[in-house]
Design an enzyme around this catalytic site. Structure first.
Site, PDB file in Angstrom:
ATOM      1  CB  CYS A 239       0.738   1.792  -3.494  1.00 40.63           C
ATOM      2  SG  CYS A 239       0.128   0.359  -2.627  1.00 40.63           S
ATOM      3  CG  LEU A 272      -1.284  -2.568   1.442  1.00 38.65           C
ATOM      4  CD1 LEU A 272      -2.809  -3.808   0.889  1.00 38.65           C
ATOM      5  CD2 LEU A 272      -0.977  -3.203   2.638  1.00 38.65           C
ATOM      6  CG  ASP A 273      -1.811   3.338   3.984  1.00 38.52           C
ATOM      7  OD1 ASP A 273      -2.067   3.307   5.496  1.00 38.52           O
ATOM      8  OD2 ASP A 273      -2.247   5.354   3.434  1.00 38.52           O
ATOM      9  CD1 TRP A 274      -2.059  -1.686   9.240  1.00 38.79           C
ATOM     10  CD2 TRP A 274      -1.016  -0.592   7.413  1.00 38.79           C
ATOM     11  NE1 TRP A 274      -1.000  -1.550   9.644  1.00 38.79           N
ATOM     12  CE2 TRP A 274      -0.352  -1.228   8.779  1.00 38.79           C
ATOM     13  CE3 TRP A 274      -0.009  -1.018   6.556  1.00 38.79           C
ATOM     14  CZ2 TRP A 274       0.878  -1.513   8.674  1.00 38.79           C
ATOM     15  CZ3 TRP A 274       1.235  -0.754   6.246  1.00 38.79           C
ATOM     16  CH2 TRP A 274       1.283  -1.365   7.130  1.00 38.79           C
ATOM     17  CB  ALA A 276      -4.882   0.674   0.286  1.00 31.79           C
TER      18      ALA A 276
END
Ligand SMILES: *[C@@H]1O[C@H](CO)[C@@H](O)[C@H](O)[C@H]1NC(C)=O
Ligand SMILES: *[C@@H]1O[C@H](CO)[C@@H](O)[C@H](O)[C@H]1NC(C)=O
Ligand SMILES: *[C@@H]1O[C@H](CO)[C@@H](O)[C@H](O)[C@H]1NC(C)=O
Ligand SMILES: *[C@@H]1O[C@H](CO)[C@@H](O)[C@H](O)[C@H]1NC(C)=O
Ligand SMILES: *[C@@H]1O[C@H](CO)[C@@H](O)[C@H](O)[C@H]1NC(C)=O
Ligand SMILES: *[C@@H]1O[C@H](CO)[C@@H](O)[C@H](O)[C@H]1NC(C)=O
Ligand SMILES: *[C@@H]1O[C@H](CO)[C@@H](O)[C@H](O)[C@H]1NC(C)=O
Ligand SMILES: *[C@@H]1O[C@H](CO)[C@@H](O)[C@H](O)[C@H]1NC(C)=O
Ligand SMILES: *[C@@H]1O[C@H](CO)[C@@H](O)[C@H](O)[C@H]1NC(C)=O
Ligand SMILES: *[C@@H]1O[C@H](CO)[C@@H](O)[C@H](O)[C@H]1NC(C)=O
Ligand SMILES: *[C@@H]1O[C@H](CO)[C@@H](O)[C@H](O)[C@H]1NC(C)=O
Length: 775
Positions: A239, A272-274, A276
């Site tokens: 995401c 998740l994107d880091w 996020a």
């Protein structure tokens, strides 16, 4: 058989005040079902998770810091029952931040190959390297950003702005990764509509941009490639940093619970994107794993279960989805006992783990060759005939960069604090559009990796010259080089760089264009080579009579120079086609500037996708704008003739192949598995009418009523000897002919006449027919 349906107006719903866009709540989070290919993996995962305590399950869903490896993330482990945890690492074009790996052609270059098999092979061999390094989850491929704005800093990480082409190549890559035992992580615009770097993350009180996308556009464009990924069995989804309808991607329950896990019945896990993650509630919104550390989970998630904020069965589902992915690709094996074992800190003494597979060499080289697109070749200027007596090489992009870095980003002098500065200042810092420090073989940051060696254009040409006895002149520093009047050809190398964290500031730069014009004024046979991390306009010089050939060389990876020389001398032949449109002018793109650029001091940047699906060639066609080089375009050293178009409904023996072929189908809604049924076949004959062997990419476009004039719905790349011909076959699925019905919340095939086009590009249509769909 099919229920009849009303043809709905296929218009994108214009959004009103963008800040008012809202994402509906969709709860609870649907548990993974373990259907189809997932059945065995779910059985094993459920068994393992059943042995875990709440704390252990929570441990599986979060990251931990470690000094044991330099993986981008490490999940928790469960030592009590011997579950080792996982290493997660970048990215889509090779293993980042390590040694003894290969640097593959970048996503956009692969997109330009239009080659399913090569894409699959690249996926397999790249994943073998991840696996050899002990990486469980490769953070790719990237189905986006698709390229809503041609300035997008990460457009080069994906394959194409076209959702169909992107979807096909994502599916091949995912299959390749997972066949090789690595969990793929599809970053569809990093789920989803993560189309720009400007305001990509929240910083200092400024929220990330909100992509306000209507339901129809989301399904028919941005979600499309992602559907292919899920169908191919992708085990994880990332995401995104941005907001969608003002709700952050990693807490958007409509997207994660609603679309991904209900509508698409995705059985893998969402990561998740880091960093996020914004709050604990994301657990109920459908997020399954946080990285790089515990985010707001960890002990808090355990506590949240204890006080009833999050149900334990949600945590059980998270852990089950994650472990099912691990079993799905076969990671319950000894080589994954120590995740990230081959990912040592390069600054410390370490035994290098050579991850490269000798058998991958031809795939790397063929891949580098295949993404070069020849867009101009006057009077058969290329290939060089025989052994040239004298060649001249110019431009900063011809030679290697002076330093080999593990991250191109730093080679370019960018730092992440500057990225933050972008948000603070409201306007982005203006960076040079060209990387003047040497040739580029990849773009910057997470999608980049270090090559074992770099075959740069000048060295490769010198090598060939040594064998041929050619005299080579070169000047890779001057912007106004001298030209030897006896030279047979001048090669000018320029580039256009892009990197995660910044959107580009333009699609051409005056200094590089001036260099081309300087050489062209002095050299009757000027060959321009543009290494480009995205669209690069050529109008300043493309019509110059001395520019006899132009190559859009994209980002070929480690074998760049070798591949180029093979093409220049005709050992291999150009077979790439543009996976995007090259306009005559920046202003021709339907969306140009990223949202919010130049909007100082906004704290709520908004991005209304009012253009709907009218992007790239869909918009150029609809608005009658003539591009310089259209989507799907590319020259070859030979010529092809198309004939014998035939259309037939699936299962029917008779096919219609008169001069104006038409085939009849019935309208209906098309949910579930039947969406993927092939309902019509299209065939055509392609013949090589030239004097040399070559590849053709036969393309199928369909005009869906109420939609853009043409949309790509099939392609076949074929190799033909001179005089040979082949029948290309395309299967149209129900999805290929459907539109998204926002009222019924399903795909429907409308009544009407669907023009069918087969040709060599989106504008070089050679054969036309139609499907007629009635009640
Ligand atoms: C965003 O808002 C639009 C317009 O109301 C709606 O059509 C769409 O379904 C919403 N999408 C999400 C993911 O919230
Ligand atoms: C959670 O994972 C960490 C890191 O791998 C490990 O040190 C710790 O023992 C694990 N905790 C539990 C409860 O298993
Ligand atoms: C696919 O590519 C591989 C590697 O380049 C090649 O060996 C193989 O023959 C190709 N298969 C097909 C069906 O083209
Ligand atoms: C719990 O949440 C708080 C607030 O979000 C955060 O500061 C803390 O680090 C979290 N604790 C753990 C163990 O993740
Ligand atoms: C439950 O625990 C979580 C995590 O510590 C906390 O954020 C939340 O406010 C708590 N809710 C209630 C109702 O106590
Ligand atoms: C690698 O080791 C060096 C030297 O000890 C250290 O400065 C650096 O932070 C380490 N890098 C990572 C990613 O751990
Ligand atoms: C191409 O060849 C033709 C015929 O030899 C010649 O008239 C024309 O000037 C050439 N064009 C260029 C750009 O060299
Ligand atoms: C093309 O190159 C020749 C040198 O070979 C030069 O004399 C001529 O002026 C150039 N043409 C143009 C239009 O610049
Ligand atoms: C596009 O048009 C603008 C305005 O006329 C001009 O400044 C710019 O150079 C053009 N771009 C190209 C690539 O020619
Ligand atoms: C943005 O805010 C800064 C600092 O408050 C101020 O100096 C600047 O003029 C503002 N810019 C605009 C366009 O309002
Ligand atoms: C490429 O074209 C050359 C002629 O220019 C021909 O000899 C060769 O067979 C072709 N190679 C391939 C791989 O198609």
């Amino acid at each position: 058989m099919w229920s009849t349906t009303l043809a709905l107006a296929a218009l994108a719903l214009p959004l009103g005040a963008s800040a008012a866009a809202v994402s509906p709540d969709v709860y609870p989070s649907p548990p993974g079902q373990g259907n189809g290919r997932w059945a065995g993996a779910y059985a094993s995962a459920r068994k393992l998770v059943a042995q875990m305590t709440l704390e252990e399950k929570v441990n599986v869903t979060r990251g931990f810091k470690t000094t044991e490896n330099v993986c981008a993330g490490n999940s928790g482990s469960v030592p009590r029952i011997g579950w080792p945890g996982m290493c997660l690492h970048d990215a889509g074009n090779g293993v980042r931040a390590t040694d003894m790996v290969s640097a593959w052609a970048s996503g956009l270059h692969v997109g330009a190959s239009w080659d399913r098999n090569l894409t699959y092979q690249r996926g397999v061999y790249m994943a073998k390297e991840f696996r050899a390094k002990g990486v469980n989850i490769a953070l790719g491929p990237n189905a986006g950003p698709l390229g809503r704005t041609p300035l997008g800093g990460r457009n080069w990480e994906g394959f194409s702005v076209d959702p169909y082409l992107s979807g096909q190549l994502n599916a091949e890559t995912i299959t390749g990764y997972q066949d090789a035992g690595v969990i793929a992580n599809i970053k569809v615009q990093h789920f989803i509509a993560n189309e720009q770097e400007t305001y990509r993350r929240p910083y200092f009180g400024v929220e990330a941009a909100s992509s306000n996308v209507d339901d129809k556009t989301l399904h028919e464009y941005y979600l499309w490639p992602f559907m292919d990924g899920v169908r191919a069995g992708v085990a994880s989804v990332m995401c995104s940093y941005n907001r969608i309808n003002n709700t952050y991607g990693c807490e958007n329950s409509k997207l994660m619970n609603g679309i991904l896990k209900s509508e698409l019945a995705f059985d893998g896990f969402v990561m998740l994107d880091w960093n996020a993650q914004h709050n604990l509630q994301s657990a109920n919104g459908g997020l399954d794993m946080v990285m790089p550390y515990g985010g707001s989970w960890g002990d808090n998630l355990t506590h949240a279960v204890q006080n009833g904020t999050v149900k334990e069965k949600r945590v059980t589902d998270m852990a089950t989805r994650i472990l099912a992915a691990w079993y799905l690709v076969g990671q319950d094996t000894p080589d994954f006992r120590v995740p990230g074992a081959g990912m040592k800190n390069l600054s410390l003494p370490h035994e290098p783990v050579d991850a490269r597979v000798p058998a991958s060499k031809p795939v790397l080289l063929d891949g580098a060759v295949a993404g070069h697109v020849l867009v101009k070749n006057v009077n058969h200027s290329l290939p060089f005939r025989g052994k040239p007596k004298m060649l001249s090489v110019y431009g900063y992009d011809a030679a290697p960069p002076p330093t080999k870095n593990i991250d191109t980003l730093f080679q370019l002098g960018y730092t992440s604090s500057q990225e933050m500065g972008q948000a603070v200042l409201g306007t982005p810092r203006r960076f040079d559009q060209a990387a003047r420090g040497g040739t580029i073989t990849t773009g910057g940051r997470a999608g980049a990796n270090a090559p074992p060696y770099m075959s740069d254009p000048l060295s490769a040409i010198q090598h060939r010259a040594a064998a041929d006895g050619t005299w080579v002149n070169w000047d890779v520093t001057s912007t106004t080089p001298d030209v030897n009047g006896a030279t047979e050809a001048c090669l000018v190398f320029i580039n256009a760089i892009a990197t995660e964290g910044w959107d580009r500031t333009g699609l051409h730069d005056d200094a590089s264009d001036a260099l081309v014009l300087h050489v062209a004024a002095r050299c009757a046979r000027t060959v321009v080579v543009v290494h480009a991390a995205g669209v690069r306009l050529v109008d300043r010089w493309i019509d110059h009579p001395n520019v006899t050939a132009t190559i859009l060389a994209h980002l070929p990876g480690q074998d760049s120079g070798t591949a180029l020389v093979r093409l220049l001398y005709g050992d291999d032949n150009f077979s790439g086609r543009l996976p995007y449109t090259v306009a005559r002018n920046e202003s021709d793109y339907p969306v140009y500037e990223p949202c919010g650029r130049g909007a100082d001091n906004t704290t709520e940047p908004q991005c209304d996708y009012t253009e709907g699906v009218y992007l790239d060639y869909r918009a150029f066609d609809a608005n009658n704008v003539t591009p310089r080089f259209e989507f799907g375009y590319g020259l070859s050293y030979t010529t092809f003739k198309y004939s014998a178009l035939a259309l037939s409904p699936s299962g029917s023996k008779s096919s219609s192949s008169s001069s104006s072929p038409t085939s009849l189908l019935r309208a209906g809604s098309s949910g579930g598995a039947r969406l993927w049924d092939v309902v019509a076949h299209v065939e055509a004959t392609v013949a090589n009418t030239g004097r040399v062997a070559g590849h053709e990419v036969a393309q199928l476009y369909v005009g869906i009523p109420g939609a853009p004039p043409k949309q790509l719905r099939g392609f076949e790349k074929v190799w033909l000897r001179p005089g040979a011909e082949v029948t290309v076959r395309f299967g149209l699925t129900r999805r290929d002919l459907s539109v998204w019905d926002v009222v019924r919340q399903r795909w429907v095939v409308q009544e009407g006449r669907y023009p069918v086009y087969v040709g060599a590009s989106s504008r070089d249509i050679r054969l036309t027919g139609a499907l007629v769909i009635h009640k």
